[in-house]
Design a protein around this motif. Structure first.
Motif, short mmCIF file in Angstrom:
data_model
loop_
_atom_site.label_atom_id
_atom_site.label_comp_id
_atom_site.label_asym_id
_atom_site.label_seq_id
_atom_site.Cartn_x
_atom_site.Cartn_y
_atom_site.Cartn_z
N VAL A 18 -8.33 -6.52 33.78
CA VAL A 18 -7.36 -6.85 34.82
C VAL A 18 -6.34 -5.73 34.99
CG1 VAL A 18 -5.50 -8.46 35.42
CG2 VAL A 18 -7.66 -9.33 34.50
N ASP A 19 -5.93 -5.15 33.88
CA ASP A 19 -4.90 -4.11 33.88
C ASP A 19 -5.30 -2.87 34.67
OD1 ASP A 19 -2.50 -4.78 32.76
OD2 ASP A 19 -2.85 -3.75 30.86
N VAL A 20 -6.59 -2.56 34.72
CA VAL A 20 -7.02 -1.33 35.38
C VAL A 20 -7.50 -1.52 36.81
CG1 VAL A 20 -7.61 -0.22 33.18
CG2 VAL A 20 -9.37 -1.48 34.45
N CYS A 21 -7.60 -2.76 37.25
CA CYS A 21 -8.12 -3.03 38.60
C CYS A 21 -7.09 -2.63 39.66
CB CYS A 21 -8.47 -4.51 38.74
SG CYS A 21 -9.18 -4.89 40.36
N CYS A 43 -15.05 0.36 41.98
CA CYS A 43 -14.46 1.55 41.36
C CYS A 43 -14.95 1.82 39.95
CB CYS A 43 -12.93 1.45 41.38
SG CYS A 43 -12.27 0.22 40.25
N THR A 44 -15.54 0.86 39.29
CA THR A 44 -16.09 0.92 37.93
C THR A 44 -15.05 0.95 36.81
OG1 THR A 44 -16.32 3.32 37.58
CG2 THR A 44 -18.09 2.23 38.80
N LEU A 45 -13.78 0.94 37.13
CA LEU A 45 -12.74 1.07 36.10
C LEU A 45 -12.76 -0.07 35.09
CD1 LEU A 45 -9.72 2.32 38.24
CD2 LEU A 45 -11.15 3.66 36.67
N CYS A 46 -13.15 -1.25 35.51
CA CYS A 46 -13.14 -2.41 34.62
C CYS A 46 -14.25 -2.40 33.59
CB CYS A 46 -13.20 -3.70 35.43
SG CYS A 46 -14.68 -3.86 36.47
N VAL A 47 -15.36 -1.79 33.90
CA VAL A 47 -16.54 -1.86 33.04
C VAL A 47 -16.26 -1.38 31.61
CG1 VAL A 47 -18.93 -1.10 32.73
CG2 VAL A 47 -18.11 -1.75 34.99
N PRO A 48 -15.73 -0.17 31.42
CA PRO A 48 -15.51 0.28 30.04
C PRO A 48 -14.37 -0.44 29.32
CG PRO A 48 -14.70 1.93 31.58
CD PRO A 48 -15.41 0.87 32.39
N GLU A 49 -13.55 -1.15 30.05
CA GLU A 49 -12.41 -1.85 29.44
C GLU A 49 -12.81 -3.17 28.80
OE1 GLU A 49 -9.37 -0.50 29.09
OE2 GLU A 49 -10.32 1.24 30.02
N CYS A 50 -13.95 -3.71 29.15
CA CYS A 50 -14.36 -5.03 28.65
C CYS A 50 -14.91 -4.89 27.22
CB CYS A 50 -15.42 -5.65 29.55
SG CYS A 50 -15.93 -7.27 28.98
N PRO A 51 -14.22 -5.48 26.23
CA PRO A 51 -14.67 -5.34 24.86
C PRO A 51 -15.94 -6.11 24.52
CG PRO A 51 -12.70 -6.70 24.95
CD PRO A 51 -12.96 -6.20 26.35
#
Length: 107
Positions: A18-21, A43-51
């Motif tokens: 959520v923080d990077v969206c 944008c793909t920003l969320c993908v690597p953030e998901c643990p």
């Protein structure tokens, strides 16, 4: 193409994504997040953030998770936006590696 939250998120609901969206496309349910396909800008920003690696590009959603494409679209229409990171549920780490959690999804 949009991004999709899949089964791994159920009962974990980490909100690092959520923080990077940049467009606030995440919606929050009781124990799961979804992405609003009408708001997602790929944008793909969320993908690597998901643990728990629960987020996939629509074209890359694993075959056994394809029903989550429609589920994200459906629930995004009724759940409220979440725009800031929150603490995960106290037992999120315990649920992170659990498989077959579909029946635990709360609407």
């Amino acid at each position: 193409m949009t991004y999709v939250v899949t089964e791994s998120c159920i009962k974990c609901k980490y909100t690092d994504c959520v923080d990077v969206c940049p467009v606030d496309c995440f919606r929050e349910g009781p124990n799961f997040l979804v992405i609003d396909p009408d708001e997602c800008i790929d944008c793909t920003l969320c993908v690597p953030e998901c643990p728990v690696e629960a987020i996939f590009a629509e074209d890359d959603v694993p075959e056994d998770q394809r029903d989550f494409i429609a589920l994200n679209a459906e629930l995004a229409k009724v759940w409220k936006p979440i725009i800031e990171k929150k603490a995960p549920p106290a037992d999120a780490d315990e649920w992170a590696k659990v498989k077959n959690k579909r029946g635990m999804l709360e609407r």
